[in-house]
Design a protein around this motif. Structure first.
Motif, PDB file in Angstrom:
ATOM      1  N   GLY A 129     129.884  23.988 -94.324  1.00 10.62           N
ATOM      2  CA  GLY A 129     128.875  24.900 -93.776  1.00 10.62           C
ATOM      3  C   GLY A 129     129.516  25.967 -92.915  1.00 10.62           C
ATOM      4  O   GLY A 129     130.582  25.773 -92.348  1.00 10.62           O
TER       5      GLY A 129
ATOM      6  N   GLU B 157     123.398  21.517-100.802  1.00  9.49           N
ATOM      7  CA  GLU B 157     123.472  22.022 -99.416  1.00  9.49           C
ATOM      8  C   GLU B 157     123.159  20.911 -98.418  1.00  9.49           C
ATOM      9  O   GLU B 157     123.767  20.834 -97.352  1.00  9.49           O
ATOM     10  CB  GLU B 157     122.459  23.153 -99.213  1.00  9.49           C
TER      11      GLU B 157
ATOM     12  N   ASN C 236     125.641  19.038 -95.598  1.00  7.03           N
ATOM     13  CA  ASN C 236     125.327  18.823 -94.184  1.00  7.03           C
ATOM     14  C   ASN C 236     125.507  17.365 -93.790  1.00  7.03           C
ATOM     15  O   ASN C 236     126.016  17.062 -92.710  1.00  7.03           O
ATOM     16  CB  ASN C 236     123.890  19.258 -93.886  1.00  7.03           C
TER      17      ASN C 236
ATOM     18  N   LYS D 106     126.859  29.473-101.718  1.00  2.00           N
ATOM     19  CA  LYS D 106     128.029  28.655-102.045  1.00  2.00           C
ATOM     20  C   LYS D 106     128.001  28.092-103.464  1.00  2.00           C
ATOM     21  O   LYS D 106     128.266  26.931-103.687  1.00  2.00           O
ATOM     22  CB  LYS D 106     128.148  27.487-101.042  1.00  2.00           C
TER      23      LYS D 106
ATOM     24  N   ARG E  81     127.838  25.599 -86.244  1.00  2.00           N
ATOM     25  CA  ARG E  81     129.214  25.906 -86.663  1.00  2.00           C
ATOM     26  C   ARG E  81     129.279  27.282 -87.312  1.00  2.00           C
ATOM     27  O   ARG E  81     129.904  27.444 -88.346  1.00  2.00           O
ATOM     28  CB  ARG E  81     129.699  24.836 -87.633  1.00  2.00           C
TER      29      ARG E  81
HETATM   30 MG   LIG Z   1     124.990  23.537 -94.347  1.00  5.61          MG
END
Ligand SMILES: [Mg+2]
Ligand SMILES: Nc1ncnc2c1ncn2[C@@H]1O[C@H](COP(=O)(O)OP(=O)(O)O)[C@@H](O)[C@H]1O
Length: 500
Positions: free
Chosen positions: A89, A30, A34, A319, A81
Protein backbone atom coordinates in the motif's frame (compact mmCIF):
# COMPACT_ATOMS: atom_id res chain seq x y z
CA UNK A 1 -17.38 34.08 -3.08
CA UNK A 2 -17.61 31.50 -0.33
CA UNK A 3 -15.29 28.52 -0.39
CA UNK A 4 -16.82 25.39 -1.91
CA UNK A 5 -15.90 21.85 -0.85
CA UNK A 6 -13.15 20.36 -2.98
CA UNK A 7 -15.18 17.24 -3.58
CA UNK A 8 -18.89 17.11 -4.47
CA UNK A 9 -19.54 14.03 -2.38
CA UNK A 10 -22.79 12.85 -3.90
CA UNK A 11 -21.55 12.69 -7.49
CA UNK A 12 -18.00 11.82 -6.52
CA UNK A 13 -19.07 8.70 -4.67
CA UNK A 14 -20.88 7.42 -7.76
CA UNK A 15 -18.15 8.39 -10.21
CA UNK A 16 -15.43 6.79 -8.13
CA UNK A 17 -17.16 3.44 -8.41
CA UNK A 18 -15.69 3.20 -11.91
CA UNK A 19 -12.16 3.15 -10.56
CA UNK A 20 -11.34 0.63 -13.23
CA UNK A 21 -10.57 -2.57 -11.39
CA UNK A 22 -10.10 -5.19 -14.07
CA UNK A 23 -11.86 -7.96 -12.17
CA UNK A 24 -13.43 -8.67 -8.78
CA UNK A 25 -10.22 -10.51 -7.86
CA UNK A 26 -8.14 -7.38 -8.51
CA UNK A 27 -10.44 -5.46 -6.18
CA UNK A 28 -10.39 -8.11 -3.44
CA UNK A 29 -6.60 -8.19 -3.76
CA UNK A 30 -6.49 -4.67 -2.30
CA UNK A 31 -8.07 -6.00 0.90
CA UNK A 32 -5.67 -8.92 1.04
CA UNK A 33 -2.78 -6.46 0.56
CA UNK A 34 -4.00 -4.55 3.60
CA UNK A 35 -4.39 -7.71 5.70
CA UNK A 36 -0.87 -8.84 4.82
CA UNK A 37 0.50 -5.40 5.64
CA UNK A 38 -1.26 -5.57 8.99
CA UNK A 39 0.76 -8.71 9.68
CA UNK A 40 -2.06 -11.22 9.24
CA UNK A 41 -1.17 -14.91 9.25
CA UNK A 42 -4.67 -15.89 8.17
CA UNK A 43 -7.10 -14.28 5.74
CA UNK A 44 -10.57 -15.76 5.24
CA UNK A 45 -12.61 -14.57 2.30
CA UNK A 46 -16.31 -15.44 2.15
CA UNK A 47 -18.59 -15.07 -0.82
CA UNK A 48 -22.28 -15.43 -0.09
CA UNK A 49 -25.62 -14.45 -1.55
CA UNK A 50 -27.22 -11.32 -0.14
CA UNK A 51 -29.92 -8.78 -0.87
CA UNK A 52 -29.03 -6.61 -3.86
CA UNK A 53 -26.12 -8.79 -4.98
CA UNK A 54 -23.47 -11.02 -3.51
CA UNK A 55 -21.79 -10.20 -0.21
CA UNK A 56 -18.03 -10.54 0.08
CA UNK A 57 -16.19 -10.38 3.38
CA UNK A 58 -12.51 -10.47 4.21
CA UNK A 59 -11.50 -11.38 7.77
CA UNK A 60 -7.95 -11.22 9.04
CA UNK A 61 -6.01 -11.76 12.25
CA UNK A 62 -3.72 -8.80 11.66
CA UNK A 63 -2.96 -5.90 13.97
CA UNK A 64 -6.42 -4.31 13.71
CA UNK A 65 -7.00 -0.55 13.91
CA UNK A 66 -7.72 1.97 16.63
CA UNK A 67 -10.43 4.62 16.13
CA UNK A 68 -8.22 7.15 14.41
CA UNK A 69 -6.76 4.58 12.05
CA UNK A 70 -10.21 3.21 11.18
CA UNK A 71 -11.58 6.69 10.50
CA UNK A 72 -8.63 7.37 8.18
CA UNK A 73 -8.89 3.96 6.54
CA UNK A 74 -12.29 4.70 5.01
CA UNK A 75 -11.23 8.11 3.80
CA UNK A 76 -10.21 8.50 0.18
CA UNK A 77 -6.50 9.22 0.48
CA UNK A 78 -6.46 8.21 4.15
CA UNK A 79 -3.46 6.03 4.88
CA UNK A 80 -1.10 5.19 7.69
CA UNK A 81 1.64 4.82 5.08
CA UNK A 82 1.16 7.45 2.38
CA UNK A 83 3.96 7.17 -0.23
CA UNK A 84 5.69 4.52 1.83
CA UNK A 85 7.71 2.25 -0.46
CA UNK A 86 8.20 -0.59 1.99
CA UNK A 87 5.19 -2.69 1.03
CA UNK A 88 2.11 -2.98 -1.11
CA UNK A 89 0.00 0.00 0.00
CA UNK A 90 1.02 3.60 -0.51
CA UNK A 91 -1.82 5.53 -2.12
CA UNK A 92 -4.46 5.47 0.62
CA UNK A 93 -7.10 4.63 -1.99
CA UNK A 94 -7.21 0.85 -2.03
CA UNK A 95 -9.79 0.16 0.63
CA UNK A 96 -12.55 2.65 -0.30
CA UNK A 97 -11.86 2.54 -4.04
CA UNK A 98 -11.81 -1.22 -4.49
CA UNK A 99 -14.78 -1.69 -2.15
CA UNK A 100 -17.10 0.76 -3.84
CA UNK A 101 -16.06 -0.51 -7.28
CA UNK A 102 -17.91 -3.72 -6.38
CA UNK A 103 -20.31 -2.92 -3.53
CA UNK A 104 -22.90 -0.29 -2.64
CA UNK A 105 -22.05 -0.61 1.04
CA UNK A 106 -18.72 -1.04 2.80
CA UNK A 107 -18.48 -1.95 6.47
CA UNK A 108 -15.20 -2.24 8.32
CA UNK A 109 -14.91 -3.79 11.80
CA UNK A 110 -11.67 -3.84 13.69
CA UNK A 111 -10.56 -4.89 17.14
CA UNK A 112 -7.45 -4.81 19.26
CA UNK A 113 -7.97 -6.92 22.34
CA UNK A 114 -11.30 -5.30 23.26
CA UNK A 115 -14.67 -4.89 21.61
CA UNK A 116 -14.80 -4.33 17.86
CA UNK A 117 -15.29 -0.83 16.49
CA UNK A 118 -16.99 -0.22 13.16
CA UNK A 119 -17.40 2.34 10.41
CA UNK A 120 -19.07 2.28 7.04
CA UNK A 121 -19.66 3.97 3.70
CA UNK A 122 -23.05 3.50 2.07
CA UNK A 123 -23.44 4.80 -1.46
CA UNK A 124 -27.24 4.96 -1.20
CA UNK A 125 -27.20 6.91 2.07
CA UNK A 126 -24.97 9.48 0.40
CA UNK A 127 -26.88 9.62 -2.89
CA UNK A 128 -30.17 10.01 -1.00
CA UNK A 129 -28.67 12.79 1.12
CA UNK A 130 -28.93 10.85 4.39
CA UNK A 131 -25.20 11.13 4.96
CA UNK A 132 -22.50 13.38 3.60
CA UNK A 133 -19.36 12.32 5.44
CA UNK A 134 -17.97 9.55 7.57
CA UNK A 135 -19.60 8.83 10.92
CA UNK A 136 -16.82 8.38 13.56
CA UNK A 137 -16.12 4.73 14.38
CA UNK A 138 -18.18 3.31 17.23
CA UNK A 139 -18.29 0.06 19.16
CA UNK A 140 -20.40 -2.56 17.45
CA UNK A 141 -20.48 -6.37 17.50
CA UNK A 142 -19.49 -8.20 14.36
CA UNK A 143 -22.38 -8.74 11.94
CA UNK A 144 -24.07 -11.95 10.86
CA UNK A 145 -23.40 -13.57 14.25
CA UNK A 146 -19.66 -13.68 13.73
CA UNK A 147 -17.02 -13.78 16.46
CA UNK A 148 -13.65 -11.99 16.27
CA UNK A 149 -11.80 -15.34 16.35
CA UNK A 150 -8.43 -13.67 17.07
CA UNK A 151 -7.07 -11.17 19.65
CA UNK A 152 -6.78 -8.50 17.03
CA UNK A 153 -7.97 -8.26 13.47
CA UNK A 154 -10.21 -6.68 10.90
CA UNK A 155 -13.35 -7.69 9.07
CA UNK A 156 -14.28 -5.91 5.86
CA UNK A 157 -17.76 -6.57 4.48
CA UNK A 158 -18.96 -5.61 1.03
CA UNK A 159 -22.74 -5.62 0.86
CA UNK A 160 -24.96 -5.24 -2.20
CA UNK A 161 -22.28 -6.04 -4.75
CA UNK A 162 -24.54 -4.83 -7.55
CA UNK A 163 -21.80 -5.17 -10.15
CA UNK A 164 -21.60 -8.88 -9.42
CA UNK A 165 -25.37 -9.42 -9.23
CA UNK A 166 -25.48 -11.67 -12.29
CA UNK A 167 -22.55 -13.85 -11.23
CA UNK A 168 -22.98 -17.47 -10.15
CA UNK A 169 -21.36 -17.77 -6.72
CA UNK A 170 -19.45 -21.04 -7.29
CA UNK A 171 -17.90 -19.57 -10.45
CA UNK A 172 -17.06 -16.34 -8.65
CA UNK A 173 -15.40 -18.27 -5.80
CA UNK A 174 -13.41 -20.35 -8.30
CA UNK A 175 -12.29 -17.25 -10.15
CA UNK A 176 -11.14 -15.62 -6.89
CA UNK A 177 -9.34 -18.79 -5.80
CA UNK A 178 -7.40 -19.08 -9.06
CA UNK A 179 -6.56 -15.40 -9.36
CA UNK A 180 -5.64 -14.76 -5.71
CA UNK A 181 -3.76 -18.06 -5.41
CA UNK A 182 -1.49 -16.89 -8.17
CA UNK A 183 -1.28 -13.19 -7.22
CA UNK A 184 -0.33 -13.94 -3.61
CA UNK A 185 1.70 -17.10 -4.30
CA UNK A 186 4.88 -15.85 -2.66
CA UNK A 187 3.04 -15.09 0.60
CA UNK A 188 1.13 -18.38 0.57
CA UNK A 189 4.34 -20.40 0.09
CA UNK A 190 5.79 -18.49 3.04
CA UNK A 191 2.90 -19.57 5.26
CA UNK A 192 0.00 -17.17 4.72
CA UNK A 193 -3.27 -19.09 5.15
CA UNK A 194 -5.70 -17.77 2.58
CA UNK A 195 -9.13 -19.32 2.14
CA UNK A 196 -12.19 -18.68 0.01
CA UNK A 197 -15.50 -19.76 1.54
CA UNK A 198 -13.72 -22.28 3.74
CA UNK A 199 -11.53 -23.76 1.02
CA UNK A 200 -7.80 -23.28 1.27
CA UNK A 201 -6.28 -21.28 -1.54
CA UNK A 202 -3.07 -22.83 -2.90
CA UNK A 203 -0.13 -20.82 -4.19
CA UNK A 204 -0.24 -21.40 -7.94
CA UNK A 205 3.04 -20.83 -9.73
CA UNK A 206 2.60 -19.60 -13.31
CA UNK A 207 6.28 -20.44 -13.80
CA UNK A 208 5.33 -24.02 -12.84
CA UNK A 209 8.47 -24.29 -10.71
CA UNK A 210 7.66 -24.03 -7.02
CA UNK A 211 7.53 -27.32 -5.07
CA UNK A 212 4.39 -26.15 -3.23
CA UNK A 213 2.49 -25.22 -6.37
CA UNK A 214 -0.28 -27.66 -7.34
CA UNK A 215 0.98 -27.41 -10.93
CA UNK A 216 4.73 -27.72 -11.35
CA UNK A 217 7.34 -29.63 -13.36
CA UNK A 218 9.06 -26.87 -15.33
CA UNK A 219 12.79 -26.22 -14.93
CA UNK A 220 14.55 -22.99 -14.12
CA UNK A 221 16.34 -21.67 -17.19
CA UNK A 222 19.62 -20.16 -16.06
CA UNK A 223 20.16 -18.49 -12.71
CA UNK A 224 17.94 -15.64 -11.48
CA UNK A 225 19.48 -12.31 -12.49
CA UNK A 226 19.44 -9.30 -10.15
CA UNK A 227 19.71 -5.92 -11.75
CA UNK A 228 20.34 -2.71 -9.90
CA UNK A 229 18.54 -0.09 -11.98
CA UNK A 230 18.87 3.65 -11.82
CA UNK A 231 16.88 6.32 -13.65
CA UNK A 232 19.03 8.43 -15.97
CA UNK A 233 17.73 11.53 -14.20
CA UNK A 234 16.46 11.76 -10.69
CA UNK A 235 16.69 9.70 -7.57
CA UNK A 236 14.90 6.60 -8.65
CA UNK A 237 16.77 3.35 -8.18
CA UNK A 238 15.95 -0.17 -7.16
CA UNK A 239 16.43 -3.87 -7.67
CA UNK A 240 14.76 -5.97 -10.33
CA UNK A 241 14.99 -9.76 -10.22
CA UNK A 242 14.43 -11.69 -13.43
CA UNK A 243 14.04 -15.45 -13.66
CA UNK A 244 13.00 -17.75 -16.45
CA UNK A 245 11.38 -21.16 -16.51
CA UNK A 246 11.09 -23.71 -19.29
CA UNK A 247 8.23 -26.20 -19.52
CA UNK A 248 8.95 -29.86 -20.38
CA UNK A 249 7.72 -30.19 -23.96
CA UNK A 250 8.48 -33.93 -24.17
CA UNK A 251 6.60 -34.79 -21.01
CA UNK A 252 3.63 -32.47 -21.46
CA UNK A 253 3.01 -32.08 -25.19
CA UNK A 254 0.36 -34.82 -25.32
CA UNK A 255 -1.59 -33.76 -22.24
CA UNK A 256 -5.24 -33.18 -23.03
CA UNK A 257 -6.32 -29.72 -23.97
CA UNK A 258 -8.27 -29.49 -20.71
CA UNK A 259 -5.25 -30.48 -18.61
CA UNK A 260 -3.05 -27.95 -20.36
CA UNK A 261 -5.61 -25.25 -19.70
CA UNK A 262 -6.06 -26.23 -16.06
CA UNK A 263 -2.31 -26.23 -15.45
CA UNK A 264 -1.90 -22.93 -17.21
CA UNK A 265 0.28 -24.38 -19.97
CA UNK A 266 -1.77 -22.79 -22.72
CA UNK A 267 -2.17 -19.04 -22.73
CA UNK A 268 0.33 -18.79 -19.90
CA UNK A 269 3.41 -17.61 -21.75
CA UNK A 270 5.11 -14.28 -21.29
CA UNK A 271 6.11 -12.10 -18.37
CA UNK A 272 4.73 -12.11 -14.82
CA UNK A 273 5.32 -8.83 -13.06
CA UNK A 274 5.59 -8.95 -9.29
CA UNK A 275 5.64 -5.81 -7.13
CA UNK A 276 6.46 -6.06 -3.41
CA UNK A 277 6.09 -9.86 -3.81
CA UNK A 278 2.51 -9.60 -5.11
CA UNK A 279 1.79 -10.20 -8.80
CA UNK A 280 0.26 -7.12 -10.38
CA UNK A 281 0.33 -7.76 -14.12
CA UNK A 282 1.09 -10.35 -16.76
CA UNK A 283 1.72 -9.84 -20.44
CA UNK A 284 4.23 -9.50 -23.23
CA UNK A 285 6.65 -7.02 -21.67
CA UNK A 286 10.29 -6.18 -22.43
CA UNK A 287 10.44 -8.55 -25.42
CA UNK A 288 11.70 -5.92 -27.85
CA UNK A 289 10.96 -6.80 -31.47
CA UNK A 290 10.00 -10.35 -30.63
CA UNK A 291 6.37 -11.22 -31.35
CA UNK A 292 4.53 -13.80 -29.31
CA UNK A 293 4.09 -17.23 -30.93
CA UNK A 294 2.36 -20.38 -29.68
CA UNK A 295 5.78 -21.86 -28.84
CA UNK A 296 6.16 -19.06 -26.29
CA UNK A 297 3.53 -20.74 -24.11
CA UNK A 298 6.31 -23.15 -23.16
CA UNK A 299 8.47 -20.75 -21.15
CA UNK A 300 7.85 -17.88 -18.72
CA UNK A 301 9.70 -15.05 -17.07
CA UNK A 302 9.03 -13.47 -13.68
CA UNK A 303 10.09 -9.86 -13.23
CA UNK A 304 10.05 -8.81 -9.58
CA UNK A 305 10.61 -5.26 -8.40
CA UNK A 306 10.30 -3.11 -5.31
CA UNK A 307 7.98 -0.09 -4.98
CA UNK A 308 11.03 2.22 -5.20
CA UNK A 309 10.68 1.64 -8.93
CA UNK A 310 6.92 2.39 -9.12
CA UNK A 311 7.42 5.43 -11.35
CA UNK A 312 9.62 3.46 -13.73
CA UNK A 313 7.07 0.64 -14.01
CA UNK A 314 4.23 3.15 -14.31
CA UNK A 315 2.10 1.88 -11.42
CA UNK A 316 -1.31 3.48 -10.99
CA UNK A 317 -3.22 3.52 -7.73
CA UNK A 318 -5.24 0.42 -8.62
CA UNK A 319 -1.99 -1.57 -8.76
CA UNK A 320 -3.09 -3.85 -11.57
CA UNK A 321 -1.17 -2.66 -14.62
CA UNK A 322 2.31 -1.65 -15.47
CA UNK A 323 3.11 1.00 -18.07
CA UNK A 324 6.90 0.97 -18.17
CA UNK A 325 8.83 4.13 -18.98
CA UNK A 326 11.18 4.16 -21.95
CA UNK A 327 14.31 4.09 -19.82
CA UNK A 328 13.08 0.99 -18.03
CA UNK A 329 12.22 -0.67 -21.35
CA UNK A 330 15.70 0.17 -22.61
CA UNK A 331 17.27 -1.23 -19.45
CA UNK A 332 15.34 -4.51 -19.28
CA UNK A 333 14.77 -5.47 -22.92
CA UNK A 334 18.38 -6.50 -23.63
CA UNK A 335 18.26 -8.78 -20.58
CA UNK A 336 14.99 -10.39 -21.56
CA UNK A 337 14.62 -10.41 -25.35
CA UNK A 338 17.75 -12.48 -26.01
CA UNK A 339 16.76 -15.19 -23.55
CA UNK A 340 13.21 -15.10 -24.90
CA UNK A 341 14.52 -15.85 -28.39
CA UNK A 342 16.81 -18.60 -27.13
CA UNK A 343 13.95 -20.24 -25.26
CA UNK A 344 11.67 -19.96 -28.29
CA UNK A 345 14.31 -21.79 -30.36
CA UNK A 346 14.64 -24.54 -27.76
CA UNK A 347 10.89 -25.03 -27.65
CA UNK A 348 10.64 -25.12 -31.43
CA UNK A 349 13.41 -27.75 -31.60
CA UNK A 350 11.71 -29.85 -28.96
CA UNK A 351 8.49 -29.77 -30.99
CA UNK A 352 10.34 -30.69 -34.17
CA UNK A 353 11.92 -33.69 -32.45
CA UNK A 354 8.46 -34.76 -31.36
CA UNK A 355 7.26 -34.59 -34.94
CA UNK A 356 10.05 -36.89 -36.08
CA UNK A 357 9.13 -39.29 -33.25
CA UNK A 358 5.67 -39.48 -34.73
CA UNK A 359 7.03 -39.94 -38.23
CA UNK A 360 9.12 -42.95 -37.24
CA UNK A 361 6.46 -44.58 -35.08
CA UNK A 362 5.10 -46.96 -37.75
CA UNK A 363 8.48 -48.25 -38.91
CA UNK A 364 9.67 -48.58 -35.32
CA UNK A 365 6.64 -50.67 -34.44
CA UNK A 366 7.14 -52.93 -37.46
CA UNK A 367 10.85 -53.39 -36.77
CA UNK A 368 10.28 -53.97 -33.06
CA UNK A 369 7.67 -56.64 -33.77
CA UNK A 370 10.10 -58.56 -35.96
CA UNK A 371 12.88 -58.12 -33.39
CA UNK A 372 11.33 -60.68 -31.04
CA UNK A 373 11.55 -63.36 -33.76
CA UNK A 374 15.19 -62.69 -34.63
CA UNK A 375 18.26 -64.11 -32.91
CA UNK A 376 18.93 -61.59 -30.11
CA UNK A 377 21.56 -58.91 -30.67
CA UNK A 378 24.51 -58.66 -28.31
CA UNK A 379 23.25 -55.78 -26.20
CA UNK A 380 25.87 -54.25 -23.89
CA UNK A 381 25.48 -55.24 -20.23
CA UNK A 382 26.37 -51.73 -19.05
CA UNK A 383 25.36 -48.38 -20.57
CA UNK A 384 27.95 -47.13 -23.07
CA UNK A 385 28.72 -43.44 -23.22
CA UNK A 386 30.18 -41.52 -26.12
CA UNK A 387 29.74 -38.02 -27.49
CA UNK A 388 26.98 -39.47 -29.70
CA UNK A 389 25.05 -41.09 -26.83
CA UNK A 390 25.30 -37.88 -24.80
CA UNK A 391 24.00 -35.83 -27.68
CA UNK A 392 21.19 -38.30 -28.32
CA UNK A 393 20.06 -38.27 -24.69
CA UNK A 394 19.94 -34.50 -24.66
CA UNK A 395 17.85 -34.48 -27.84
CA UNK A 396 15.66 -37.48 -27.03
CA UNK A 397 15.60 -37.83 -23.23
CA UNK A 398 14.38 -41.44 -23.09
CA UNK A 399 16.10 -42.87 -26.17
CA UNK A 400 18.60 -45.01 -24.26
CA UNK A 401 16.21 -46.20 -21.57
CA UNK A 402 15.75 -49.95 -21.55
CA UNK A 403 12.41 -51.13 -22.98
CA UNK A 404 10.49 -54.11 -21.55
CA UNK A 405 11.33 -56.34 -24.47
CA UNK A 406 13.91 -55.83 -27.26
CA UNK A 407 12.91 -53.11 -29.68
CA UNK A 408 14.13 -50.75 -32.37
CA UNK A 409 14.17 -46.95 -32.23
CA UNK A 410 14.82 -44.65 -35.16
CA UNK A 411 15.99 -41.09 -34.67
CA UNK A 412 17.77 -38.61 -36.86
CA UNK A 413 20.53 -36.11 -36.32
CA UNK A 414 23.21 -34.25 -38.20
CA UNK A 415 26.14 -36.70 -38.00
CA UNK A 416 28.34 -34.71 -40.34
CA UNK A 417 30.59 -36.43 -42.83
CA UNK A 418 29.84 -40.01 -41.77
CA UNK A 419 27.80 -42.88 -43.18
CA UNK A 420 24.12 -42.87 -43.98
CA UNK A 421 23.32 -43.89 -40.40
CA UNK A 422 24.91 -44.75 -37.07
CA UNK A 423 24.04 -47.62 -34.78
CA UNK A 424 23.87 -47.44 -31.00
CA UNK A 425 23.21 -50.61 -29.06
CA UNK A 426 21.69 -49.96 -25.67
CA UNK A 427 20.12 -52.33 -23.19
CA UNK A 428 17.57 -54.37 -25.20
CA UNK A 429 17.43 -51.67 -27.85
CA UNK A 430 18.83 -51.05 -31.28
CA UNK A 431 18.96 -47.31 -32.01
CA UNK A 432 19.35 -46.36 -35.65
CA UNK A 433 20.39 -42.74 -36.14
CA UNK A 434 19.74 -41.49 -39.66
CA UNK A 435 22.28 -38.93 -40.79
CA UNK A 436 20.43 -35.81 -41.95
CA UNK A 437 23.69 -34.49 -43.42
CA UNK A 438 24.18 -37.34 -45.90
CA UNK A 439 23.33 -36.30 -49.49
CA UNK A 440 21.17 -39.40 -49.99
CA UNK A 441 19.07 -38.44 -46.95
CA UNK A 442 18.53 -35.00 -48.45
CA UNK A 443 17.85 -36.18 -51.98
CA UNK A 444 15.82 -39.33 -51.43
CA UNK A 445 14.45 -39.25 -47.90
CA UNK A 446 13.78 -35.62 -46.89
CA UNK A 447 11.25 -34.92 -49.70
CA UNK A 448 9.26 -38.01 -48.66
CA UNK A 449 9.45 -37.00 -44.98
CA UNK A 450 7.75 -33.70 -45.68
CA UNK A 451 4.95 -35.17 -47.73
CA UNK A 452 1.59 -36.32 -46.42
CA UNK A 453 0.62 -37.96 -49.73
CA UNK A 454 -0.15 -41.65 -48.91
CA UNK A 455 2.09 -42.97 -51.70
CA UNK A 456 5.00 -40.89 -50.43
CA UNK A 457 4.36 -42.00 -46.85
CA UNK A 458 4.50 -45.63 -47.99
CA UNK A 459 7.74 -45.14 -49.93
CA UNK A 460 9.26 -43.35 -46.95
CA UNK A 461 8.33 -46.24 -44.62
CA UNK A 462 9.83 -48.85 -46.95
CA UNK A 463 13.02 -46.78 -47.19
CA UNK A 464 13.17 -46.63 -43.38
CA UNK A 465 12.75 -50.39 -43.19
CA UNK A 466 15.55 -50.91 -45.73
CA UNK A 467 17.87 -48.75 -43.62
CA UNK A 468 16.83 -50.50 -40.40
CA UNK A 469 17.59 -53.93 -41.94
CA UNK A 470 21.01 -52.74 -43.12
CA UNK A 471 21.69 -51.32 -39.67
CA UNK A 472 20.55 -54.49 -37.98
CA UNK A 473 22.79 -56.63 -40.15
CA UNK A 474 25.76 -54.46 -39.15
CA UNK A 475 24.75 -54.64 -35.48
CA UNK A 476 24.47 -58.46 -35.67
CA UNK A 477 27.82 -58.86 -37.44
CA UNK A 478 30.65 -60.77 -35.72
CA UNK A 479 32.99 -58.18 -37.16
CA UNK A 480 31.37 -54.83 -36.37
CA UNK A 481 34.43 -52.81 -37.27
CA UNK A 482 34.64 -54.47 -40.66
CA UNK A 483 30.92 -53.90 -41.16
CA UNK A 484 31.38 -50.25 -40.28
CA UNK A 485 34.23 -49.88 -42.78
CA UNK A 486 32.10 -51.40 -45.57
CA UNK A 487 29.23 -49.07 -44.62
CA UNK A 488 31.42 -45.98 -44.80
CA UNK A 489 32.73 -47.17 -48.17
CA UNK A 490 29.31 -47.69 -49.80
CA UNK A 491 27.87 -44.59 -48.17
CA UNK A 492 30.67 -42.53 -49.71
CA UNK A 493 30.00 -44.02 -53.13
CA UNK A 494 26.30 -43.37 -52.70
CA UNK A 495 27.06 -39.76 -51.78
CA UNK A 496 29.11 -39.37 -54.96
CA UNK A 497 26.40 -40.97 -57.05
CA UNK A 498 23.55 -38.81 -55.83
CA UNK A 499 25.66 -35.66 -56.17
CA UNK A 500 26.23 -36.24 -59.88
MG1 LIG B 1 -4.01 -0.80 0.72
N1 LIG C 1 -7.00 -5.15 7.25
C1 LIG C 1 -6.44 -4.06 7.79
N2 LIG C 1 -5.81 -4.15 8.99
C2 LIG C 1 -5.23 -3.04 9.55
N3 LIG C 1 -5.23 -1.81 8.98
C3 LIG C 1 -5.85 -1.66 7.80
C4 LIG C 1 -6.48 -2.77 7.13
N4 LIG C 1 -7.01 -2.31 5.97
C5 LIG C 1 -6.72 -1.00 5.91
N5 LIG C 1 -6.01 -0.59 6.98
C6 LIG C 1 -5.53 0.77 7.25
O1 LIG C 1 -6.21 1.61 6.36
C7 LIG C 1 -5.31 2.43 5.63
C8 LIG C 1 -5.85 2.69 4.25
O2 LIG C 1 -5.85 1.51 3.44
P1 LIG C 1 -5.85 1.67 1.89
O3 LIG C 1 -7.01 2.52 1.51
O4 LIG C 1 -5.80 0.32 1.28
O5 LIG C 1 -4.55 2.49 1.59
P2 LIG C 1 -3.00 2.05 1.70
O6 LIG C 1 -2.96 0.58 1.81
O7 LIG C 1 -2.41 2.56 0.41
O8 LIG C 1 -2.47 2.76 2.90
C9 LIG C 1 -4.02 1.66 5.66
O9 LIG C 1 -2.91 2.54 5.54
C10 LIG C 1 -4.06 0.97 7.01
O10 LIG C 1 -3.58 1.82 8.00
Amino acid sequence: LAEVPLVATRTFIQATRDAGYRSPAQAVAELVDNSIQAGAARVDIDVEAGPGGPQISVWDDGSGMDEDALAAALQFGGSSRFDDRGGMGRFGMGLPNSSLSQARRLEVYSWRGGAPIAAHIDVDEIVEGKASGLVPPEERPLPDGREPGADSGTLVVWRRCDRLADRRLPALRGELRDALGSMFRHFIWDGLELSISGERCEGVDPLLLHPKSPWRGASPFGEPVQLELRAPQGQERGLVTVRFSELPVHAWHDLTHAAKKRMGVTRGGGAYVVRARREIDRGWFFMGEKRKENYDDWWRVEIAFDPELDEAFGITNTKQHIRPTQWLIDALTPEIEGVARALNTRVRRAHETLKTRERFAVSEAAASKVESRMPPLEYPSRPQTSPLTERLTSLFPDVLQAPESPDVRIVEDDLGDAGLFEIVLASKRLVVVLNTAHPYYRRAYAPLAESTDPAAVERRASLELLLVSLARADAASDDREGARARHVAWAQTLAELVRT
